[in-house]
Design a protein around this motif. Sequence first.
Motif, PDB file in Angstrom:
ATOM      1  N   GLU A 184     -16.612  -3.373   0.125  1.00 59.01           N
ATOM      2  CA  GLU A 184     -16.733  -2.141   1.125  1.00 59.01           C
ATOM      3  C   GLU A 184     -15.787  -1.012   0.400  1.00 59.01           C
ATOM      4  N   ILE A 185     -14.464  -1.554   0.295  1.00 55.20           N
ATOM      5  CA  ILE A 185     -13.629  -0.646  -0.657  1.00 55.20           C
ATOM      6  C   ILE A 185     -13.884  -0.168  -1.878  1.00 55.20           C
ATOM      7  N   SER A 186     -14.767  -0.994  -2.452  1.00 50.98           N
ATOM      8  CA  SER A 186     -15.230  -0.791  -3.880  1.00 50.98           C
ATOM      9  C   SER A 186     -16.104   0.649  -4.197  1.00 50.98           C
ATOM     10  N   TYR A 187     -16.729   0.841  -3.098  1.00 53.18           N
ATOM     11  CA  TYR A 187     -17.420   2.350  -3.109  1.00 53.18           C
ATOM     12  C   TYR A 187     -16.489   3.422  -3.039  1.00 53.18           C
ATOM     13  N   LEU A 188     -15.345   3.193  -2.646  1.00 50.30           N
ATOM     14  CA  LEU A 188     -14.375   4.453  -2.507  1.00 50.30           C
ATOM     15  C   LEU A 188     -14.057   4.838  -4.064  1.00 50.30           C
ATOM     16  N   SER A 189     -13.807   5.987  -4.369  1.00 48.82           N
ATOM     17  CA  SER A 189     -13.187   6.514  -5.620  1.00 48.82           C
ATOM     18  C   SER A 189     -11.612   6.053  -6.036  1.00 48.82           C
ATOM     19  N   SER A 190     -11.564   6.020  -7.087  1.00 48.39           N
ATOM     20  CA  SER A 190     -10.080   5.363  -7.633  1.00 48.39           C
ATOM     21  C   SER A 190      -9.028   6.199  -6.821  1.00 48.39           C
ATOM     22  N   GLN A 191      -9.119   7.381  -6.647  1.00 49.59           N
ATOM     23  CA  GLN A 191      -7.885   8.152  -5.836  1.00 49.59           C
ATOM     24  C   GLN A 191      -8.003   7.505  -4.440  1.00 49.59           C
ATOM     25  N   GLU A 192      -8.924   7.175  -3.782  1.00 49.10           N
ATOM     26  CA  GLU A 192      -8.952   6.637  -2.453  1.00 49.10           C
ATOM     27  C   GLU A 192      -8.686   5.259  -2.533  1.00 49.10           C
ATOM     28  N   GLN A 193      -9.137   4.444  -3.426  1.00 48.79           N
ATOM     29  CA  GLN A 193      -8.450   2.871  -3.401  1.00 48.79           C
ATOM     30  C   GLN A 193      -7.063   2.931  -3.754  1.00 48.79           C
ATOM     31  N   ASP A 194      -6.457   3.992  -4.470  1.00 46.41           N
ATOM     32  CA  ASP A 194      -5.091   4.035  -4.595  1.00 46.41           C
ATOM     33  C   ASP A 194      -4.238   4.132  -3.231  1.00 46.41           C
ATOM     34  N   TRP A 195      -4.959   5.020  -2.227  1.00 46.45           N
ATOM     35  CA  TRP A 195      -4.321   5.349  -1.126  1.00 46.45           C
ATOM     36  C   TRP A 195      -4.470   4.081  -0.362  1.00 46.45           C
ATOM     37  N   VAL A 196      -5.640   3.250  -0.316  1.00 38.32           N
ATOM     38  CA  VAL A 196      -5.759   1.985   0.427  1.00 38.32           C
ATOM     39  C   VAL A 196      -4.589   0.889   0.013  1.00 38.32           C
ATOM     40  N   ALA A 197      -4.350   1.071  -1.382  1.00 35.91           N
ATOM     41  CA  ALA A 197      -3.430  -0.015  -2.022  1.00 35.91           C
ATOM     42  C   ALA A 197      -2.054   0.396  -1.472  1.00 35.91           C
ATOM     43  N   GLU A 198      -1.772   1.760  -1.291  1.00 34.03           N
ATOM     44  CA  GLU A 198      -0.556   2.098  -0.816  1.00 34.03           C
ATOM     45  C   GLU A 198      -0.027   1.689   0.446  1.00 34.03           C
ATOM     46  N   VAL A 199      -1.239   2.022   1.485  1.00 36.61           N
ATOM     47  CA  VAL A 199      -0.992   1.537   2.768  1.00 36.61           C
ATOM     48  C   VAL A 199      -0.852  -0.002   2.751  1.00 36.61           C
ATOM     49  N   ILE A 200      -1.497  -0.713   2.051  1.00 34.80           N
ATOM     50  CA  ILE A 200      -1.376  -2.077   2.274  1.00 34.80           C
ATOM     51  C   ILE A 200       0.046  -2.525   1.856  1.00 34.80           C
ATOM     52  N   ASN A 201       0.478  -1.967   0.874  1.00 38.25           N
ATOM     53  CA  ASN A 201       2.013  -2.268   0.279  1.00 38.25           C
ATOM     54  C   ASN A 201       3.120  -1.913   1.192  1.00 38.25           C
ATOM     55  N   SER A 202       2.858  -0.602   1.770  1.00 39.72           N
ATOM     56  CA  SER A 202       3.847   0.128   2.556  1.00 39.72           C
ATOM     57  C   SER A 202       4.107  -0.656   3.866  1.00 39.72           C
ATOM     58  N   GLU A 203       2.823  -0.943   4.482  1.00 39.49           N
ATOM     59  CA  GLU A 203       2.594  -1.248   5.947  1.00 39.49           C
ATOM     60  C   GLU A 203       2.460  -3.022   5.899  1.00 39.49           C
ATOM     61  N   GLN A 204       2.157  -3.509   4.829  1.00 37.72           N
ATOM     62  CA  GLN A 204       1.942  -4.964   4.931  1.00 37.72           C
ATOM     63  C   GLN A 204       0.938  -5.296   5.618  1.00 37.72           C
ATOM     64  N   ILE A 205      -0.186  -4.712   5.489  1.00 36.31           N
ATOM     65  CA  ILE A 205      -1.387  -4.638   6.616  1.00 36.31           C
ATOM     66  C   ILE A 205      -2.604  -4.726   5.481  1.00 36.31           C
ATOM     67  N   SER A 206      -3.829  -5.122   5.702  1.00 38.76           N
ATOM     68  CA  SER A 206      -4.822  -5.050   4.955  1.00 38.76           C
ATOM     69  C   SER A 206      -6.204  -4.778   5.919  1.00 38.76           C
ATOM     70  N   PRO A 207      -7.147  -3.875   5.561  1.00 37.55           N
ATOM     71  CA  PRO A 207      -8.077  -3.508   6.291  1.00 37.55           C
ATOM     72  C   PRO A 207      -9.072  -4.784   6.592  1.00 37.55           C
ATOM     73  N   ASN A 208      -9.747  -4.812   7.932  1.00 38.37           N
ATOM     74  CA  ASN A 208     -10.626  -5.873   8.095  1.00 38.37           C
ATOM     75  C   ASN A 208     -11.897  -5.326   7.770  1.00 38.37           C
ATOM     76  N   LEU A 209     -13.225  -5.992   8.072  1.00 39.98           N
ATOM     77  CA  LEU A 209     -14.280  -5.571   7.378  1.00 39.98           C
ATOM     78  C   LEU A 209     -14.686  -4.287   8.279  1.00 39.98           C
ATOM     79  N   SER A 210     -14.527  -4.151   9.533  1.00 37.70           N
ATOM     80  CA  SER A 210     -14.987  -2.901  10.256  1.00 37.70           C
ATOM     81  C   SER A 210     -14.276  -1.728   9.707  1.00 37.70           C
ATOM     82  N   GLN A 211     -12.976  -1.798   9.302  1.00 35.98           N
ATOM     83  CA  GLN A 211     -12.010  -0.626   9.140  1.00 35.98           C
ATOM     84  C   GLN A 211     -12.450  -0.474   7.687  1.00 35.98           C
TER      85      GLN A 211
END
Length: 286
Positions: A184-211
């Motif tokens: 699902e995340i692969s459909y985001l733009s590169s910039q948007e994917q960088d935001w996702v990676a930043e939150v994963i790293n800073s908050e030590q969480i990852s999105p579930n399928l619904s998110q």
Amino acid sequence: MIGRSDKAIQIPICKLEEFPNHPFKVKEDESMYRLVESINQLGVISPIIVSECEDGKYRIISGHRRKYACELIGLETVPAIVSNADSDTSVVMMVDSNFQRETLLPSEKAKAYRMKHEAIIRRGFRNVLDQESDGNLLSSRAVLAKKSPDSETQIQRFMRLTFLTSELLNMVDERRLSLTAGVEISYLSSQEQDWVAEVINSEQISPNLSQAKLLREMSKDKTLDMEKVFTVMTEKKKADRWNISIPMNKISRYFPKDFTPAEIEESIFILVERWYKDYKRQHGGF
């Protein structure tokens, strides 16, 4: 095998080069040490397969791990069979030979399936006459599925992972991001994917399928920004809806202890897909 001589020759290791964009990693792991020990005792039992380059060097089609093991031992040559297959056929040969390995990372499968899929299409096989099934036409993805452990649907998911940034694709390999959420995340733009990676790293969480699906919808609507990525990923997660309930005490013993519920769910889904593929092959579906 198509387009090769069966006669092996000794080729200097210094004249060997890797296959372009080779998707499979060569690691110094336990499997490599076993291979080194085997070659030390018995030699290279199965010659590597190469194609000849214009500069007098040879490109490895199959045998990157054997070549590396020989280097570790200190051998100067390796037995090889020279193939005269064209570039697209070489891609197919390279992918098929490596899929015989016991374990493959999601990123390796993703890149390999995409390379083979593109090679099949370049050869004009968008639809292929299947000689084993009453002359039915198969799609290029169906051709991939016939010679792989994964279903056509699962292959499509793996190939979609190649649209992830390298950082997120590594997270899928490391199980910090589930495969289904990664699709699902692969459909985001590169910039948007960088935001996702930043939150994963800073908050030590990852999105579930619904998110992940919600992020994809917001990206499609052009409403996604860093603040919304943070809000979606840090809100209290609701369990993805199950159509059936499986007691964990009945299945947990079949999975590694460090597997999360999401990883167990994903593994079950993959196994069901594989079962359906076998059932459909034997019974024609239901």
